[in-house]
Design an enzyme around this catalytic site. Structure first.
Site, mmCIF file in Angstrom:
data_model
loop_
_atom_site.group_PDB
_atom_site.id
_atom_site.type_symbol
_atom_site.label_atom_id
_atom_site.label_comp_id
_atom_site.label_asym_id
_atom_site.label_seq_id
_atom_site.Cartn_x
_atom_site.Cartn_y
_atom_site.Cartn_z
ATOM 1 C CE LYS A 239 -3.042 -2.734 2.911
ATOM 2 N NZ LYS A 239 -2.211 -3.387 3.933
ATOM 3 C CG HIS B 285 -2.314 2.266 4.006
ATOM 4 N ND1 HIS B 285 -1.151 1.767 4.530
ATOM 5 C CD2 HIS B 285 -3.304 1.742 4.786
ATOM 6 C CE1 HIS B 285 -1.424 0.979 5.560
ATOM 7 N NE2 HIS B 285 -2.723 0.956 5.726
HETATM 8 P P1 NDP Z 1 -7.077 -9.117 12.884
HETATM 9 O O1 NDP Z 1 -8.528 -8.808 12.913
HETATM 10 O O2 NDP Z 1 -6.529 -9.966 11.823
HETATM 11 O O3 NDP Z 1 -6.705 -9.721 14.296
HETATM 12 C C1 NDP Z 1 -5.381 -10.029 14.644
HETATM 13 C C2 NDP Z 1 -5.359 -10.377 16.135
HETATM 14 O O4 NDP Z 1 -6.069 -11.583 16.360
HETATM 15 C C3 NDP Z 1 -3.955 -10.588 16.628
HETATM 16 O O5 NDP Z 1 -3.891 -10.086 17.938
HETATM 17 C C4 NDP Z 1 -3.806 -12.113 16.615
HETATM 18 O O6 NDP Z 1 -2.914 -12.506 17.620
HETATM 19 C C5 NDP Z 1 -5.204 -12.572 16.928
HETATM 20 N N1 NDP Z 1 -5.572 -13.839 16.277
HETATM 21 C C6 NDP Z 1 -5.263 -14.254 15.037
HETATM 22 N N2 NDP Z 1 -5.844 -15.430 14.752
HETATM 23 C C7 NDP Z 1 -6.545 -15.773 15.864
HETATM 24 C C8 NDP Z 1 -7.347 -16.880 16.187
HETATM 25 N N3 NDP Z 1 -7.586 -17.865 15.322
HETATM 26 N N4 NDP Z 1 -7.895 -16.928 17.438
HETATM 27 C C9 NDP Z 1 -7.675 -15.941 18.325
HETATM 28 N N5 NDP Z 1 -6.929 -14.855 18.064
HETATM 29 C C10 NDP Z 1 -6.364 -14.768 16.834
HETATM 30 O O7 NDP Z 1 -6.293 -7.719 12.972
HETATM 31 P P2 NDP Z 1 -5.543 -6.708 12.020
HETATM 32 O O8 NDP Z 1 -6.014 -5.346 12.415
HETATM 33 O O9 NDP Z 1 -4.100 -6.983 12.043
HETATM 34 O O10 NDP Z 1 -6.116 -6.959 10.551
HETATM 35 C C11 NDP Z 1 -5.599 -7.938 9.676
HETATM 36 C C12 NDP Z 1 -4.760 -7.330 8.574
HETATM 37 O O11 NDP Z 1 -5.515 -6.426 7.783
HETATM 38 C C13 NDP Z 1 -3.595 -6.475 9.067
HETATM 39 O O12 NDP Z 1 -2.569 -7.231 9.647
HETATM 40 C C14 NDP Z 1 -3.251 -5.732 7.797
HETATM 41 O O13 NDP Z 1 -2.510 -6.571 6.933
HETATM 42 C C15 NDP Z 1 -4.641 -5.422 7.253
HETATM 43 N N6 NDP Z 1 -5.131 -4.091 7.675
HETATM 44 C C16 NDP Z 1 -5.280 -3.108 6.714
HETATM 45 C C17 NDP Z 1 -5.697 -1.849 7.065
HETATM 46 C C18 NDP Z 1 -5.828 -0.778 6.037
HETATM 47 O O14 NDP Z 1 -5.918 0.406 6.401
HETATM 48 N N7 NDP Z 1 -5.841 -1.113 4.763
HETATM 49 C C19 NDP Z 1 -6.028 -1.499 8.462
HETATM 50 C C20 NDP Z 1 -5.888 -2.608 9.375
HETATM 51 C C21 NDP Z 1 -5.484 -3.849 8.980
HETATM 52 P P3 NDP Z 1 -1.677 -13.513 17.315
HETATM 53 O O15 NDP Z 1 -0.786 -12.829 16.334
HETATM 54 O O16 NDP Z 1 -1.062 -13.710 18.653
HETATM 55 O O17 NDP Z 1 -2.299 -14.770 16.763
HETATM 56 C C1 1BO Z 2 -3.044 3.063 10.234
HETATM 57 C C2 1BO Z 2 -2.624 1.811 9.539
HETATM 58 C C3 1BO Z 2 -3.606 0.745 9.792
HETATM 59 C C4 1BO Z 2 -3.141 -0.560 9.284
HETATM 60 O O1 1BO Z 2 -3.270 -0.644 7.894
#
Ligand code: NDP
Ligand code: 1BO
Length: 349
Positions: free
Chosen positions: A88, A148
């Site tokens: 992004k 982004h």
């Molecule tokens: P998620 O909704 O994917 O949740 C991640 C959390 O859930 C972590 O704390 C992880 O911990 C935990 N987790 C993962 N799998 C499980 C499971 N099966 N059971 C219980 N807990 C679990 O969060 P994100 O906000 O990271 O969103 C995912 C992705 O989306 C981001 O990483 C990014 O790539 C993208 N994104 C894009 C955005 C944008 O602006 N375009 C904004 C936000 C996110 P653990 O690692 O310990 O498993």
């Molecule tokens: C502000 C950045 C969130 C993750 O994409």
């Protein structure tokens, strides 16, 4: 590293077809806040979990690690053409990183100049940003490059932003440059994140290439049906980010009563129910995990369905609210230009 067998355990790796004709694998690995562990997570996801879709961003600061993970998976036998990599464009510019300033004095002097230049930032910065991303990832092309956020931050902007930190966003100029990257085959698809219907309508008004993907926060606690319907009507594929309710400070959907009840009933984990809910809505889904077991668990979602009644129960979860609302990054309550979260989202929520 020895050649590995990719153990997706015989599951059908579903994908969605994009307007361009390319396919986006239905489940991808999110990497936000994965830091130095991103490489290991990526290798585990690809080699052991059968993932073929990795989501990263310049802003995550982990593109080098993601690139290392991809490289290791390729040494183990993965073909580049079988992988779908998304990154992004962050619209604070990256000159500071690209120049790699070492002396603190130089940093201050040049930083001051750059700040001035960045306030006059032009779409010409899009291509260098992509080139930097490709270099960090050690890739020749991206499968998907996304804007982004539809706001431009001044280089060195504070969090929350001070007066003057959030600047006008030249949507048309930036999109033209994104289109040029696609024409030059540096990216296979282009798209956006965190847009509203208002902003997408504006973009569609001048776009020669319609965004292939719109990446938005979506989970049962923030369905965002309005955006999903608008995108479907316009044949824009949606990727659901934060499908589990996001990380620290997010919404704990894993322990939500409805999610938990359905998980127990279907003999699945809450994480799998949340991923599957997104897939059944027609979105690709990018859960993040650093835990090898959860990485593998989150993609085992292809040989079963959530029955209609349970799907509707998930669709009825109340207290609909964004987790990633952009407030810290873009809202300045007194100086603007965005004085509230509602302003950021064009008062559509
Ligand atoms: P998620 O909704 O994917 O949740 C991640 C959390 O859930 C972590 O704390 C992880 O911990 C935990 N987790 C993962 N799998 C499980 C499971 N099966 N059971 C219980 N807990 C679990 O969060 P994100 O906000 O990271 O969103 C995912 C992705 O989306 C981001 O990483 C990014 O790539 C993208 N994104 C894009 C955005 C944008 O602006 N375009 C904004 C936000 C996110 P653990 O690692 O310990 O498993
Ligand atoms: C502000 C950045 C969130 C993750 O994409």
């Amino acid at each position: 590293m020895a050649h590995a067998t990719f153990t997706s355990e015989g599951q059908n790796m579903e994908s969605f077809r994009l307007l361009s004709g390319h396919k986006i694998p239905a489940v991808g690995l999110g990497t936000w806040r994965s830091g130095s562990q991103a490489a290991h997570a990526v290798v585990t996801a690809i080699v052991e979990g059968g993932y073929r879709h990795i989501d990263t961003a310049w802003e995550y600061g982990d593109q080098r690690e993601v690139g290392q993970g991809i490289k290791r998976a390729m040494h183990a036998g993965l073909e580049r053409r079988d992988l779908f990599v998304t990154s992004k464009l962050w619209y604070t510019l990256i000159l500071r990183k690209m120049i790699n300033l070492s002396s603190p004095l130089m940093n201050v002097l040049v930083g001051t100049c750059l700040n001035k230049r960045c306030t006059e930032l032009s779409p010409e910065r899009v291509r260098p940003a992509l080139q930097n991303t490709l270099k960090e990832l050690q890739l020749e092309y991206l499968d998907l490059y996304l804007i982004h956020w539809p706001f431009r931050l001044r280089e060195g902007a504070s969090k929350p932003p001070k007066a003057g930190d959030v600047l006008d966003f030249d949507m048309e100029g930036v999109w033209r440059e994104m289109e040029n990257l696609s024409k030059d085959s540096l990216v296979r698809n282009i798209g956006v994140c965190n847009f509203t219907v208002t902003k997408l309508n504006k973009l569609l008004g001048f776009a020669e290439l319609i965004p292939a993907v719109c990446q938005m926060e979506m989970h049962p606690g923030w369905r965002n049906d309005r955006m999903l319907e608008f995108c479907k009507k316009n044949e824009i594929h949606v990727t659901a980010y934060s499908p589990l309710g996001s990380q620290e400070g997010g919404r704990d959907l894993i322990h939500d009563q409805t999610v938990d009840r359905i998980a127990k009933k279907l003999n699945k984990t809450p994480g799998q129910i949340l991923v599957k809910w997104g897939l059944q809505r027609g979105t690709s889904v990018i859960p993040k995990s650093l835990n090898p077991e959860r990485i593998k668990e989150n993609i085992k979602v292809f040989d079963w369905v959530i029955p209609e009644q349970d799907f509707q129960a998930l669709n009825s979860i109340t207290d609909q609210k964004r987790v990633i609302d952009g407030e810290d990054l873009f809202v300045n309550k007194t100086e603007g230009p965005f004085r509230s979260v509602a302003d950021l989202w064009d008062h559509e929520d």
